[in-house]
Design a protein around this motif. Structure first.
Motif, PDB file in Angstrom:
ATOM      1  N   VAL A  71       0.835  -1.200   0.000  1.00  0.00           N
ATOM      2  CA  VAL A  71       0.000   0.000   0.000  1.00  0.00           C
ATOM      3  C   VAL A  71       0.870   1.250   0.000  1.00  0.00           C
ATOM      4  O   VAL A  71       0.491   2.286  -0.563  1.00  0.00           O
ATOM      5  CB  VAL A  71      -0.966  -0.011   1.205  1.00  0.00           C
ATOM      6  CG1 VAL A  71      -0.200   0.079   2.527  1.00  0.00           C
ATOM      7  CG2 VAL A  71      -1.970   1.139   1.101  1.00  0.00           C
ATOM      8  N   ILE A  72       2.052   1.169   0.590  1.00  0.00           N
ATOM      9  CA  ILE A  72       2.972   2.307   0.643  1.00  0.00           C
ATOM     10  C   ILE A  72       3.736   2.458  -0.660  1.00  0.00           C
ATOM     11  O   ILE A  72       3.825   3.556  -1.227  1.00  0.00           O
ATOM     12  CB  ILE A  72       3.945   2.145   1.828  1.00  0.00           C
ATOM     13  CG1 ILE A  72       3.182   2.178   3.156  1.00  0.00           C
ATOM     14  CG2 ILE A  72       5.028   3.225   1.799  1.00  0.00           C
ATOM     15  CD1 ILE A  72       4.049   1.855   4.370  1.00  0.00           C
ATOM     16  N   THR A  73       4.299   1.355  -1.145  1.00  0.00           N
ATOM     17  CA  THR A  73       5.222   1.424  -2.277  1.00  0.00           C
ATOM     18  C   THR A  73       4.548   1.330  -3.643  1.00  0.00           C
ATOM     19  O   THR A  73       4.966   2.001  -4.590  1.00  0.00           O
ATOM     20  CB  THR A  73       6.266   0.310  -2.171  1.00  0.00           C
ATOM     21  OG1 THR A  73       5.588  -0.960  -2.084  1.00  0.00           O
ATOM     22  CG2 THR A  73       7.136   0.506  -0.937  1.00  0.00           C
ATOM     23  N   HIS A  74       3.523   0.498  -3.758  1.00  0.00           N
ATOM     24  CA  HIS A  74       2.928   0.234  -5.060  1.00  0.00           C
ATOM     25  C   HIS A  74       1.572   0.926  -5.267  1.00  0.00           C
ATOM     26  O   HIS A  74       1.309   1.444  -6.352  1.00  0.00           O
ATOM     27  CB  HIS A  74       2.751  -1.275  -5.266  1.00  0.00           C
ATOM     28  CG  HIS A  74       4.034  -1.998  -5.520  1.00  0.00           C
ATOM     29  ND1 HIS A  74       5.109  -1.944  -4.652  1.00  0.00           N
ATOM     30  CD2 HIS A  74       4.417  -2.800  -6.546  1.00  0.00           C
ATOM     31  CE1 HIS A  74       6.105  -2.684  -5.140  1.00  0.00           C
ATOM     32  NE2 HIS A  74       5.706  -3.213  -6.277  1.00  0.00           N
ATOM     33  N   GLU A  75       0.741   0.914  -4.228  1.00  0.00           N
ATOM     34  CA  GLU A  75      -0.591   1.491  -4.396  1.00  0.00           C
ATOM     35  C   GLU A  75      -0.570   3.012  -4.270  1.00  0.00           C
ATOM     36  O   GLU A  75      -1.134   3.728  -5.108  1.00  0.00           O
ATOM     37  CB  GLU A  75      -1.554   0.873  -3.388  1.00  0.00           C
ATOM     38  CG  GLU A  75      -1.767  -0.631  -3.616  1.00  0.00           C
ATOM     39  CD  GLU A  75      -2.592  -1.280  -2.514  1.00  0.00           C
ATOM     40  OE1 GLU A  75      -3.154  -0.554  -1.660  1.00  0.00           O
ATOM     41  OE2 GLU A  75      -2.669  -2.529  -2.497  1.00  0.00           O
ATOM     42  N   ARG A  76       0.084   3.521  -3.233  1.00  0.00           N
ATOM     43  CA  ARG A  76       0.140   4.981  -3.047  1.00  0.00           C
ATOM     44  C   ARG A  76       1.449   5.583  -3.539  1.00  0.00           C
ATOM     45  O   ARG A  76       1.602   6.808  -3.512  1.00  0.00           O
ATOM     46  CB  ARG A  76      -0.085   5.330  -1.576  1.00  0.00           C
ATOM     47  CG  ARG A  76      -1.428   4.850  -1.039  1.00  0.00           C
ATOM     48  CD  ARG A  76      -1.705   5.378   0.348  1.00  0.00           C
ATOM     49  NE  ARG A  76      -2.938   4.818   0.896  1.00  0.00           N
ATOM     50  CZ  ARG A  76      -3.427   5.111   2.104  1.00  0.00           C
ATOM     51  NH1 ARG A  76      -2.764   5.974   2.887  1.00  0.00           N
ATOM     52  NH2 ARG A  76      -4.535   4.558   2.530  1.00  0.00           N
ATOM     53  N   LEU A  78       4.431   5.964  -2.386  1.00  0.00           N
ATOM     54  CA  LEU A  78       5.198   6.770  -1.424  1.00  0.00           C
ATOM     55  C   LEU A  78       4.552   8.110  -1.083  1.00  0.00           C
ATOM     56  O   LEU A  78       5.175   8.945  -0.420  1.00  0.00           O
ATOM     57  CB  LEU A  78       6.628   7.017  -1.923  1.00  0.00           C
ATOM     58  CG  LEU A  78       7.417   5.792  -2.384  1.00  0.00           C
ATOM     59  CD1 LEU A  78       8.820   6.209  -2.816  1.00  0.00           C
ATOM     60  CD2 LEU A  78       7.493   4.738  -1.288  1.00  0.00           C
ATOM     61  N   THR A  79       3.307   8.328  -1.504  1.00  0.00           N
ATOM     62  CA  THR A  79       2.625   9.604  -1.265  1.00  0.00           C
ATOM     63  C   THR A  79       1.411   9.384  -0.362  1.00  0.00           C
ATOM     64  O   THR A  79       0.651   8.430  -0.556  1.00  0.00           O
ATOM     65  CB  THR A  79       2.175  10.227  -2.597  1.00  0.00           C
ATOM     66  OG1 THR A  79       3.324  10.428  -3.430  1.00  0.00           O
ATOM     67  CG2 THR A  79       1.502  11.569  -2.369  1.00  0.00           C
ATOM     68  N   ASP A  80       1.242  10.266   0.626  1.00  0.00           N
ATOM     69  CA  ASP A  80       0.114  10.181   1.555  1.00  0.00           C
ATOM     70  C   ASP A  80       0.084   8.814   2.238  1.00  0.00           C
ATOM     71  O   ASP A  80      -0.930   8.117   2.236  1.00  0.00           O
ATOM     72  CB  ASP A  80      -1.201  10.441   0.816  1.00  0.00           C
ATOM     73  CG  ASP A  80      -2.380  10.594   1.778  1.00  0.00           C
ATOM     74  OD1 ASP A  80      -2.141  10.979   2.942  1.00  0.00           O
ATOM     75  OD2 ASP A  80      -3.526  10.325   1.359  1.00  0.00           O
ATOM     76  N   VAL A  81       1.215   8.459   2.841  1.00  0.00           N
ATOM     77  CA  VAL A  81       1.354   7.124   3.435  1.00  0.00           C
ATOM     78  C   VAL A  81       1.614   7.180   4.944  1.00  0.00           C
ATOM     79  O   VAL A  81       2.035   6.190   5.534  1.00  0.00           O
ATOM     80  CB  VAL A  81       2.490   6.333   2.744  1.00  0.00           C
ATOM     81  CG1 VAL A  81       2.142   6.073   1.301  1.00  0.00           C
ATOM     82  CG2 VAL A  81       3.821   7.080   2.856  1.00  0.00           C
ATOM     83  N   GLY A  82       1.341   8.312   5.567  1.00  0.00           N
ATOM     84  CA  GLY A  82       1.657   8.468   6.985  1.00  0.00           C
ATOM     85  C   GLY A  82       1.015   7.415   7.867  1.00  0.00           C
ATOM     86  O   GLY A  82       1.675   6.813   8.723  1.00  0.00           O
ATOM     87  N   GLU A  83      -0.272   7.147   7.657  1.00  0.00           N
ATOM     88  CA  GLU A  83      -0.978   6.197   8.522  1.00  0.00           C
ATOM     89  C   GLU A  83      -0.466   4.768   8.368  1.00  0.00           C
ATOM     90  O   GLU A  83      -0.119   4.118   9.364  1.00  0.00           O
ATOM     91  CB  GLU A  83      -2.483   6.265   8.263  1.00  0.00           C
ATOM     92  CG  GLU A  83      -3.295   5.346   9.172  1.00  0.00           C
ATOM     93  CD  GLU A  83      -4.783   5.462   8.913  1.00  0.00           C
ATOM     94  OE1 GLU A  83      -5.529   4.592   9.390  1.00  0.00           O
ATOM     95  OE2 GLU A  83      -5.190   6.415   8.226  1.00  0.00           O
ATOM     96  N   PRO A  84      -0.397   4.216   7.144  1.00  0.00           N
ATOM     97  CA  PRO A  84       0.114   2.841   7.034  1.00  0.00           C
ATOM     98  C   PRO A  84       1.580   2.720   7.436  1.00  0.00           C
ATOM     99  O   PRO A  84       1.990   1.679   7.954  1.00  0.00           O
ATOM    100  CB  PRO A  84      -0.099   2.490   5.560  1.00  0.00           C
ATOM    101  CG  PRO A  84      -0.245   3.796   4.856  1.00  0.00           C
ATOM    102  CD  PRO A  84      -0.875   4.718   5.843  1.00  0.00           C
TER     103      PRO A  84
END
Length: 279
Positions: A71-76, A78-84
């Motif tokens: 979810v951090i690297t592929h889905e988002r 590296l953007t808007d990933v503070g929560e995960p």
């Protein structure tokens, strides 16, 4: 000076410890190898209790290289990933020093034009961990300018570049079902063997034929010996398409390096697997 060796997982149906209870398999694996890739964390963040059980089964000198969730690297990307990201960092806290590096594996579509996003992401990460990045876009391996841009972004935070060496695997067509599957899924990229930090990490893919796997890693023996003599402490992960003999191969890699660097500590003796009984 230390060489860590390991595999892509700590349990496999063909390995001696596979029939042990699930809560004991990591402990058994850790007597064979002293590092492991944390690929499962790519698919879901584990609970703290699960991670605490990993810590309980391993010596403090054991090392995990944990992949950030997709979810951090592929889905988002590296953007808007503070929560995960916060959830992941909280979950792995029980590992303490066993968390050797957090592994940022980026998709093949992550190109040189995306480096600013990577730089911003890296700059916001806590300094309590080391970080290592794996890229798969061909330009990073064929375009010297793109490679320099990536190296600069990594150097700014002391992060490593993880090469996944598949060159030995792709030297000839596949000969087994596992090799045919890997042939369609593994990245086909040029060799890279430059360390950016004092703790380089390498992923090496051989063949199901152990002899060919050993032949293919000889250049890595030379590189690893050089790194150790320079005072670096590398980590080498040994893969084969079926991974049937991966722990034994990882130990053999360590033995071959140690034969040329006598000051290197030996790996521990594997825990024997006692036969299961009814009583």
């Amino acid at each position: 000076m230390r060489l860590h060796v390991g595999c892509a997982m700590w349990s496999h149906r063909s390995w001696p410890g596979h029939r042990l209870p699930s809560t004991e398999r990591l402990r058994h694996y850790a007597s064979w190898c002293d590092a492991v890739e944390g690929n499962t964390t790519f698919y879901a963040t584990p609970t703290r209790d699960t991670v605490a059980s990993w810590a309980a089964q391993t010596d403090p000198a054991f090392r995990f290289v944990l992949k950030l969730p997709k979810v951090i690297t592929h889905e988002r990307r590296l953007t808007d990933v503070g929560e995960p990201l916060r959830a992941f960092l909280d979950a792995i806290e029980p590992l303490g020093p066993r968390a050797h590096a957090l592994w940022i594996q980026l998709p093949g579509s992550f190109a040189p034009g995306d480096i600013p996003a990577l730089g911003r992401f890296l700059a916001r990460l806590p300094q309590s961990h080391r970080y290592a990045v794996e890229v798969r876009h061909p330009s990073f391996f064929t375009d010297a300018h793109a490679a320099r841009l990536l190296e600069a972004a990594l150097a700014a935070v002391g992060a490593e570049w993880i090469p996944f060496d598949t060159t030995a695997f792709f030297t000839s067509p596949p000969t087994s079902d596992a090799e045919r599957d890997a042939w369609t899924k593994k990245p086909r990229l040029p060799l890279r063997s430059l360390a950016l930090t004092d703790r380089p990490i390498v992923r090496y893919l051989g063949r199901d034929d152990s002899t060919r796997t050993v032949e293919g890693w000889q250049r890595w023996i030379d590189v690893t010996v050089t790194w150790l003599r320079e005072g670096l402490s590398p980590t080498m992960f040994i893969h084969t398409p079926d991974n049937a003999d991966a722990p034994a191969l990882a130990r053999r890699f360590h033995d071959e390096v140690r034969a040329r660097v006598p000051g290197l500590d030996a790996l521990p003796e594997p825990i024997p697997v006692e036969p299961l009984t009814l009583f």
